[in-house]
Design a protein around this motif. Structure first.
Motif, PDB file in Angstrom:
ATOM      1  N   GLY A 151      -7.376  11.621  -2.898  1.00  0.00           N
ATOM      2  CA  GLY A 151      -7.870  11.045  -1.958  1.00  0.00           C
ATOM      3  C   GLY A 151      -8.274   9.153  -2.466  1.00  0.00           C
ATOM      4  N   GLU A 152      -8.734   9.323  -3.716  1.00  0.00           N
ATOM      5  CA  GLU A 152      -9.023   8.237  -4.212  1.00  0.00           C
ATOM      6  C   GLU A 152      -7.796   7.415  -4.134  1.00  0.00           C
ATOM      7  OE1 GLU A 152     -12.978   8.933  -7.043  1.00  0.00           O
ATOM      8  OE2 GLU A 152     -10.990   9.413  -7.805  1.00  0.00           O
ATOM      9  N   TYR A 153      -6.704   8.157  -4.618  1.00  0.00           N
ATOM     10  CA  TYR A 153      -5.405   7.362  -4.985  1.00  0.00           C
ATOM     11  C   TYR A 153      -4.928   6.741  -3.557  1.00  0.00           C
ATOM     12  CZ  TYR A 153      -0.330   6.780  -6.670  1.00  0.00           C
ATOM     13  OH  TYR A 153       0.757   6.594  -7.013  1.00  0.00           O
ATOM     14  N   GLN A 154      -5.125   7.607  -2.620  1.00  0.00           N
ATOM     15  CA  GLN A 154      -4.527   7.232  -1.247  1.00  0.00           C
ATOM     16  C   GLN A 154      -5.511   6.193  -0.640  1.00  0.00           C
ATOM     17  OE1 GLN A 154      -4.568  11.147   0.261  1.00  0.00           O
ATOM     18  NE2 GLN A 154      -2.513  11.285   0.597  1.00  0.00           N
ATOM     19  N   ASP A 155      -6.721   6.279  -0.618  1.00  0.00           N
ATOM     20  CA  ASP A 155      -7.701   5.157  -0.220  1.00  0.00           C
ATOM     21  C   ASP A 155      -7.321   3.889  -0.884  1.00  0.00           C
ATOM     22  OD1 ASP A 155      -8.772   7.191   1.380  1.00  0.00           O
ATOM     23  OD2 ASP A 155     -10.547   7.466   0.112  1.00  0.00           O
ATOM     24  N   LYS A 156      -7.322   3.824  -2.140  1.00  0.00           N
ATOM     25  CA  LYS A 156      -7.050   2.609  -2.849  1.00  0.00           C
ATOM     26  C   LYS A 156      -5.864   2.011  -2.593  1.00  0.00           C
ATOM     27  CE  LYS A 156      -7.518  -0.802  -5.829  1.00  0.00           C
ATOM     28  NZ  LYS A 156      -8.081  -1.874  -5.620  1.00  0.00           N
TER      29      LYS A 156
ATOM     30  N   VAL B 146      -4.309  -1.962   1.116  1.00  0.00           N
ATOM     31  CA  VAL B 146      -3.331  -3.045   1.529  1.00  0.00           C
ATOM     32  C   VAL B 146      -2.545  -2.809   2.767  1.00  0.00           C
ATOM     33  CG1 VAL B 146      -0.713  -3.932   0.824  1.00  0.00           C
ATOM     34  CG2 VAL B 146      -2.760  -3.585  -0.862  1.00  0.00           C
ATOM     35  N   PHE B 147      -2.337  -1.493   3.217  1.00  0.00           N
ATOM     36  CA  PHE B 147      -1.871  -1.146   4.310  1.00  0.00           C
ATOM     37  C   PHE B 147      -2.669  -1.460   5.708  1.00  0.00           C
ATOM     38  CE2 PHE B 147      -1.430   1.446   8.308  1.00  0.00           C
ATOM     39  CZ  PHE B 147      -0.218   1.904   8.197  1.00  0.00           C
ATOM     40  N   ARG B 148      -4.123  -1.211   5.479  1.00  0.00           N
ATOM     41  CA  ARG B 148      -5.078  -1.787   6.313  1.00  0.00           C
ATOM     42  C   ARG B 148      -5.147  -3.084   6.456  1.00  0.00           C
ATOM     43  NH1 ARG B 148      -7.595   2.539   3.760  1.00  0.00           N
ATOM     44  NH2 ARG B 148      -7.871   4.255   5.303  1.00  0.00           N
TER      45      ARG B 148
END
Length: 115
Positions: free
Chosen positions: A43-48, A52-54
């Motif tokens: 989750g931390e990996y995906q959030d970080k 950039v996606f956002r």
């Protein structure tokens, strides 16, 4: 003698580089490790990596559309991507980086390229 001198110089140069790499990797880990436990969860990996996606998703619809990509990277195979698909791809990369299969990335795993 010449070989020993070359080895000694290489050793002296590699120590500062190794220390610099460790500091850089430690800083990199801190950026991802939002709960401060010294390791990075999926989750931390995906959030970080979704930050950039956002930023790219200027209209906020959860999809990076073709007109939201930097024109310099748009090619004939470029397709819009949803946040869900982006996170699924990140999960695939995370699993390849998690060499010891414990469900977390430590400093060494995070700093290494995915296999």
């Amino acid at each position: 003698m010449k070989r020993c001198l070359v080895a000694a110089v290489a050793l002296l140069l590699s120590a500062p580089l190794a220390a610099q790499f460790a500091d850089t990797t430690r800083d990199y880990l801190r950026e991802y490790d939002r709960d401060g436990d010294g390791r990075v969860s999926l989750g931390e990996y995906q959030d970080k990596l979704s930050d950039v996606f956002r930023q790219m998703d200027r209209n906020g619809n959860g999809i990076v559309d073709l007109d939201e990509f930097d024109p310099a990277v748009v090619g004939p195979n470029t397709r819009p991507i949803s946040l869900a698909r982006h996170r699924a791809r990140l999960a695939e990369v995370f699993r390849r980086q998690d060499v010891n299969r414990d469900g977390y990335l430590d400093m060494r795993e995070l700093g290494a390229p995915p296999r």
